[in-house]
Design a protein around this motif. Structure first.
Motif, short mmCIF file in Angstrom:
data_model
loop_
_atom_site.label_atom_id
_atom_site.label_comp_id
_atom_site.label_asym_id
_atom_site.label_seq_id
_atom_site.Cartn_x
_atom_site.Cartn_y
_atom_site.Cartn_z
N GLY A 63 -0.52 4.00 -7.07
CA GLY A 63 -0.75 2.87 -7.97
C GLY A 63 0.26 1.75 -7.73
O GLY A 63 -0.09 0.57 -7.75
N MET A 64 1.51 2.14 -7.48
CA MET A 64 2.54 1.12 -7.18
C MET A 64 2.24 0.42 -5.86
O MET A 64 2.41 -0.80 -5.74
CB MET A 64 3.92 1.79 -7.13
N LEU A 70 -0.64 -1.95 -6.52
CA LEU A 70 -0.17 -3.11 -7.28
C LEU A 70 0.58 -4.08 -6.37
O LEU A 70 0.36 -5.30 -6.42
CB LEU A 70 0.72 -2.66 -8.43
N SER A 71 1.43 -3.55 -5.53
CA SER A 71 2.20 -4.39 -4.60
C SER A 71 1.27 -5.10 -3.63
O SER A 71 1.42 -6.30 -3.37
CB SER A 71 3.19 -3.51 -3.84
N SER A 118 -0.68 -7.81 -5.38
CA SER A 118 0.19 -8.95 -5.65
C SER A 118 0.38 -9.79 -4.38
O SER A 118 0.32 -11.03 -4.43
CB SER A 118 1.54 -8.46 -6.16
N PRO A 167 0.51 8.02 -9.24
CA PRO A 167 1.34 6.89 -9.70
C PRO A 167 2.01 6.13 -8.55
O PRO A 167 2.11 4.90 -8.58
CB PRO A 167 2.38 7.54 -10.61
N GLY A 168 2.45 6.84 -7.53
CA GLY A 168 3.03 6.17 -6.36
C GLY A 168 2.00 5.33 -5.64
O GLY A 168 2.30 4.21 -5.18
#
Length: 130
Positions: A15-16, A19-20, A23, A12-13
């Motif tokens: 994944g963040m 995502l960042s 973006s 999950p980390g």
């Protein structure tokens, strides 16, 4: 590797981070597109060129994060299959590889951040001279 679930809890980390990074890539791509759509001066063309290089840097970092995520998933799966606690087992080596890839990706993101600030400073200076 008794704790086979450890590498999977890190995903999950990652994944963040992905995502960042994605973006930032989309924002930078839009900014490059708007710079290239306008009639560019020589300075704007140089800025666009540097931003394109920055986009390449973000793309490499993103690819490394994807690879690291794959390594962590594979490490967790291999940890269950082999059920070994050896430091140099296949699951452990895969986990180490994923960690090295994350380190390289984060290093690229740090490099990107410093270069982005330098580009912004140059844009500010160019806009003052116009």
């Amino acid at each position: 590797m008794m704790n086979w679930y450890l590498p999977i809890t890190i995903i999950p980390g990652l994944g963040m981070l992905i995502l960042s990074t994605t973006s930032q890539m989309m924002t930078l791509s839009s900014e490059i597109g708007s710079l290239l759509a306008n009639k560019c001066t020589l300075n704007q063309h140089k800025i666009s060129e540097r931003k394109i290089k920055q986009l390449g840097l973000l793309t490499r970092a993103s690819a490394l994060l994807y690879l690291a995520t794959g390594c962590y998933v594979l490490s967790g799966i291999l940890g269950v299959v082999f059920e070994t606690e050896a430091i140099l087992s296949l699951p452990s080596i895969t986990l180490y590889l994923g960690t090295v890839l994350i380190f390289i990706a984060i290093s690229l993101l740090i490099l990107y951040a410093f270069r982005a600030v330098k580009i912004r400073k140059d844009q500010f200076i160019n806009n003052q001279n116009i």
